[in-house]
Design an enzyme around this catalytic site. Structure first.
Site, short mmCIF file in Angstrom:
data_model
loop_
_atom_site.label_atom_id
_atom_site.label_comp_id
_atom_site.label_asym_id
_atom_site.label_seq_id
_atom_site.Cartn_x
_atom_site.Cartn_y
_atom_site.Cartn_z
CG HIS A 142 -5.57 -2.35 8.83
ND1 HIS A 142 -5.98 -1.14 9.30
CD2 HIS A 142 -4.57 -2.81 9.09
CE1 HIS A 142 -4.57 -0.56 9.56
NE2 HIS A 142 -3.77 -1.69 9.46
CG ASP A 201 -8.61 -1.51 11.97
OD1 ASP A 201 -7.57 -2.24 11.56
OD2 ASP A 201 -8.83 -0.54 11.32
CG ASP A 223 -0.21 -0.56 2.75
OD1 ASP A 223 1.05 -0.27 2.56
OD2 ASP A 223 -1.15 -1.06 3.41
CD GLU A 250 -8.62 0.85 8.11
OE1 GLU A 250 -8.49 -0.05 8.71
OE2 GLU A 250 -8.09 2.11 8.20
P1 PGA Z 1 2.19 -1.52 12.84
O1 PGA Z 1 1.05 -1.44 11.72
O2 PGA Z 1 3.18 -2.61 12.33
O3 PGA Z 1 2.58 0.00 12.54
O4 PGA Z 1 1.50 -1.70 14.06
C1 PGA Z 1 0.43 -2.76 11.29
C2 PGA Z 1 -0.58 -2.47 10.25
O5 PGA Z 1 -1.24 -1.39 10.38
O6 PGA Z 1 -0.75 -3.33 9.32
#
Ligand code: PGA
Length: 260
Positions: free
Chosen positions: A138, A136, A67, A143
């Site tokens: 994702h 959350d 992404d 999302e």
């Molecule tokens: P993080 O993010 O490794 O910064 O916790 C993980 C994600 O949002 O996929």
């Protein structure tokens, strides 16, 4: 889904680095799906170390990132292109021309997303897809509510993800609202999915991913459909699992030939 529980984030990174090493030894021209965020930093450090020690070459690999933030130019300090350059690409022998990340400044976003899917297909599909997990639920930036069949497209971030990522931008207001992300369907086509998760704040999302119902409310739960998904977590992220003891038992009894 194989669930591996390690003591701490360093042990999670080490286990994941072993999987990358095995993948690249078996297929030097692997197509790698890469992720950003805080979680993979330890793994990238380990991969750079292995490369410098002469144990790992990326010379024949092709990479695709999950992404990118819309509106950020590649050189922006928080763009995922910049993150990948600084944390991995500049320190290994990957051919820069074969590193792919969605373009945050794409003018025709739907067209760019379609092209991204096409170059993944043209490269032969992704062999090993690295993933983090949002608090959350994702994966990529899919999302809650994302179609489980979704493809690369624009997404609007949730306030929770914006709050989670504000630490990188200094404030919530500075976090872009829109991103381009591979879809859940795109991710599920990778031949091996490798999810790394650490920290107590992800414990509920881990339990929902591995043991909850498969639902678009927790996009990562779609990985339960995947034929080869490895979820590596630390103790802190494992606290809400119902079958933690069984996963440890399975790992302890893994046949030697399955170990990395
Ligand atoms: P993080 O993010 O490794 O910064 O916790 C993980 C994600 O949002 O996929």
């Amino acid at each position: 889904m194989e669930v591996i529980i390690k003591a701490d984030p360093a042990a999670v990174s080490k286990e994941a680095a072993g999987i990358f090493r095995k993948q690249l030894r078996e297929k030097p021209a692997s197509v790698l799906g890469l992720a950003t965020g805080g979680t993979p930093l330890g793994l990238y450090r380990d991969l750079v170390r292995l490369h410098r020690a002469g144990e790992l070459s990326f010379a024949h690999t092709t990479t695709f990132n999950l992404d990118e933030y819309l509106g950020l130019p590649a050189h922006h300090p928080q763009s995922y292109r910049r993150y990948m350059q600084e944390n991995l690409f500049l320190h290994i022998d990957v051919d820069p021309a074969r590193t792919h990340i969605p373009d945050g400044l794409a003018r025709d976003v739907p067209r760019h997303c379609q092209d991204y899917e096409q170059i993944i297909t043209d490269a032969g599909g992704i062999d090993l897809q690295l993933l983090g997990l949002g608090s959350d639920g994702h994966i990529g930036f899919n999302e809650p509510g994302s179609s489980l069949g979704s493809r690369t497209r624009i997404k609007t971030l949730t306030p929770r993800t914006i709050a989670d990522n504000a630490r990188f931008f200094g404030s919530e207001d500075a976090v872009p609202r829109h991103v381009i992300t591979m879809g859940v369907g795109t991710i599920l086509e990778a031949r091996h999915c490798l999810v790394l998760v650490t920290g107590e704040n992800k414990a509920a999302a881990v339990a929902a991913t591995a043991e909850g119902p498969i639902t678009a409310e927790v996009p990562a739960s779609a990985l339960q459909f995947h034929r080869k998904c490895t979820l590596i977590i630390d103790e802190a992220a494992s606290t809400q699992l119902k079958r933690g003891d069984y996963y440890r038992w399975v790992y302890d009894h893994k046949p030697e030939w399955q170990r990395v």
